[in-house]
Design an enzyme around this catalytic site. Structure first.
Site, short mmCIF file in Angstrom:
data_model
loop_
_atom_site.label_atom_id
_atom_site.label_comp_id
_atom_site.label_asym_id
_atom_site.label_seq_id
_atom_site.Cartn_x
_atom_site.Cartn_y
_atom_site.Cartn_z
N TRP A 138 0.85 -1.19 0.00
CA TRP A 138 0.00 0.00 0.00
C TRP A 138 0.89 1.24 0.00
CZ3 TRP A 138 -1.75 2.81 4.83
CH2 TRP A 138 -2.69 3.80 4.53
N ASP A 219 -1.48 -5.13 9.47
CA ASP A 219 -2.34 -4.08 8.95
C ASP A 219 -3.60 -4.78 8.45
OD1 ASP A 219 -3.58 -1.99 7.76
OD2 ASP A 219 -2.02 -1.56 6.28
N LYS A 255 -13.40 0.29 4.91
CA LYS A 255 -13.95 -0.52 3.81
C LYS A 255 -15.08 -1.42 4.29
CE LYS A 255 -9.96 0.80 2.22
NZ LYS A 255 -9.40 1.42 1.07
C1 LIG Z 1 -3.41 -1.97 3.21
C2 LIG Z 1 -4.09 -0.75 3.72
N1 LIG Z 1 -3.80 -0.32 4.94
C3 LIG Z 1 -4.38 0.74 5.47
C4 LIG Z 1 -5.33 1.47 4.76
C5 LIG Z 1 -5.88 2.63 5.49
O1 LIG Z 1 -7.10 3.10 5.23
P1 LIG Z 1 -7.88 3.98 6.30
O2 LIG Z 1 -6.92 4.95 6.88
O3 LIG Z 1 -8.97 4.61 5.51
O4 LIG Z 1 -8.39 3.03 7.31
C6 LIG Z 1 -5.65 1.08 3.45
C7 LIG Z 1 -6.59 1.85 2.63
O5 LIG Z 1 -6.62 1.79 1.43
C8 LIG Z 1 -5.03 -0.07 2.94
O6 LIG Z 1 -5.31 -0.54 1.72
#
Ligand SMILES: Cc1ncc(COP(=O)(O)O)c(C=O)c1O
Length: 408
Positions: A138, A219, A255
């Site tokens: 990511w 994560d 999500k």
């Molecule tokens: C692998 C991964 N980690 C963390 C996030 C963090 O998203 P958020 O800060 O919206 O929870 C995302 C979002 O695309 C992700 O794909």
């Protein structure tokens, strides 16, 4: 009068974030049949954002609550939310929960959980500790850990030839990493590849982490969204906990609840002993206080209503299955269209991958042609958000891919 000279005149222009920039270009494109496969946000069959019915229900309860006020939450957030969030990821029957050695800190979604976790680790691990992230990963992992002051290295993940996991490369890199490194692992639905280790491969990863005394930092941005099952998508985290690891999990509710802009998340900490967990919790409060003072309440109240109520929890799980199921159906539809077109290359990986994304294997040049000539917006690494496909556009996308592959 002479024009005043800015003290910031030497500040260089930072490059735009590639994904948000792509979305802006998509929005600016007047072509009626444009397709957005860039940003990782769920879209329904009509290509629209989906407000989960369970979220509507819970939000009505929150807003209708006569006790509601807009006071600050405690520094670590809503207690009921934090406790329930720990149970969502570790399982209600987790021994770590029963033994009081798991704690949760409410965070600004998954990103905030990673950031406060990284900040804690920088303060309480050796300054020379290296953080390992997957290659590819990511787009924000490197920046988050570098901003916290860590040197960041990568471990191989994607085997381009096999279009699958490079498990040998991954294990070799973790073996070669200095002892007690921090290893960032995607709990499920790896972004961007959509390729997850099997249960047996997770055991191999755990074995190396134990041998080298590495610290796993999971994560978890897609629990329930990948397979449709909260338990299945938490299996890797739970296996590590059962194996006796101390670990962190950054949980995101962006999500799986469609609460992207509400910024709801939790950093779950598992320690060997309750006293250690409490000390970590106290330090996370200190870090949070200095960074954001305390987290926002609205989204956490919504999630809390759902994950503390058996009926709403069951409804949420059905709606997770709806989202995961639609994405699976789109994988199948894309694969079938490419096969029918006889598009050169192998496309089995489209159906084998899991979660929001598919790593198509298209080259940066092919991706640019898709944008320029076909109004199909996707990342230059060939990652597509499957959620952007629907019955109305999947065939057009397959035809565009077919043309681009044949041209190059
Ligand atoms: C692998 C991964 N980690 C963390 C996030 C963090 O998203 P958020 O800060 O919206 O929870 C995302 C979002 O695309 C992700 O794909």
């Amino acid at each position: 009068m002479t024009k005043p000279v800015s003290i910031f005149r030497n500040v260089p222009l930072a490059p735009p974030d590639p994904i948000f920039h792509l979305t802006a270009n998509y929005k600016a494109d007047p072509f009626p049949d444009k397709i957005d496969l860039g940003i990782g946000a769920y879209r329904d069959e009509a290509g629209k954002p989906w407000i989960l019915p369970v979220v509507q229900k819970a939000e009505a309860l929150v807003v209708g609550d006569p006790q509601l006020d807009h006071e600050y939450l405690p520094i670590l957030g809503l207690k009921a939310f934090r406790d329930a969030s720990v149970r969502v990821i570790l399982g209600a029957d987790s021994p770590a929960v029963a033994e009081g050695r798991a704690v949760g800190a409410q965070s600004i979604s998954g990103t905030g959980a990673l950031r406060i976790g990284a900040e804690f680790l920088r303060r309480f691990r050796d300054a020379a500790t290296t953080v390992y992230i997957s290659n590819p990963t990511w787009g924000n992992h490197r920046a988050i850990f570098e901003d916290a002051g860590f040197a960041v290295q990568t471990y191989p993940y994607w085997d381009a030839a096999a279009r699958g996991l490079d498990i040998d490369g991954l294990l070799a890199a973790l073996r070669a990493a200095p002892q007690q490194s921090i290893i960032v692992l995607h709990a499920c639905a790896h972004n961007p590849t959509g390729v997850d280790p099997t249960a047996a491969q997770w055991r191999q990863i755990a074995e190396v982490c134990r041998e080298r005394a590495h610290f796993p930092f999971f994560d978890c941005a897609y629990q329930g969204f990948a397979s449709g099952s909260l338990d299945r998508d938490a299996a890797a985290v739970r296996a590590f906990v059962a194996d006796g690891f101390e670990l962190f999990v950054a949980q995101s509710y962006s999500k799986n609840f469609g609460l992207y802009g509400e910024r709801v998340g939790c950093l779950t900490v598992v320690a060997h002993e309750p006293a250690v967990a409490q000390h970590i919790e106290s330090q996370l409060a200190k870090i949070t206080r200095a960074m954001i003072s305390n987290p926002p309440s609205h989204g956490a109240r919504i999630v809390s209503r759902v994950i503390t109520d058996a009926g709403l929890m069951a409804q949420w799980q059905r709606e997770l299955e709806t989202m995961a199921g639609r994405i699976r159906a789109m994988r199948q539809a894309l694969f079938t269209h490419l096969q029918q077109l006889g598009t050169p290359g192998t496309w089995q990986h489209i159906v084998d991958q899991i979660g929001m994304f598919s790593y198509t294997g298209l080259s940066p040049a092919q991706c640019q042609t898709l944008i320029d000539q076909h109004h199909v917006y996707l990342s230059s690494n060939g990652r597509i958000s499957m959620a952007g496909l629907n019955e109305g556009n999947v065939e057009r996308f397959a035809r565009a891919v077919d043309q681009v592959v044949r041209q190059s």
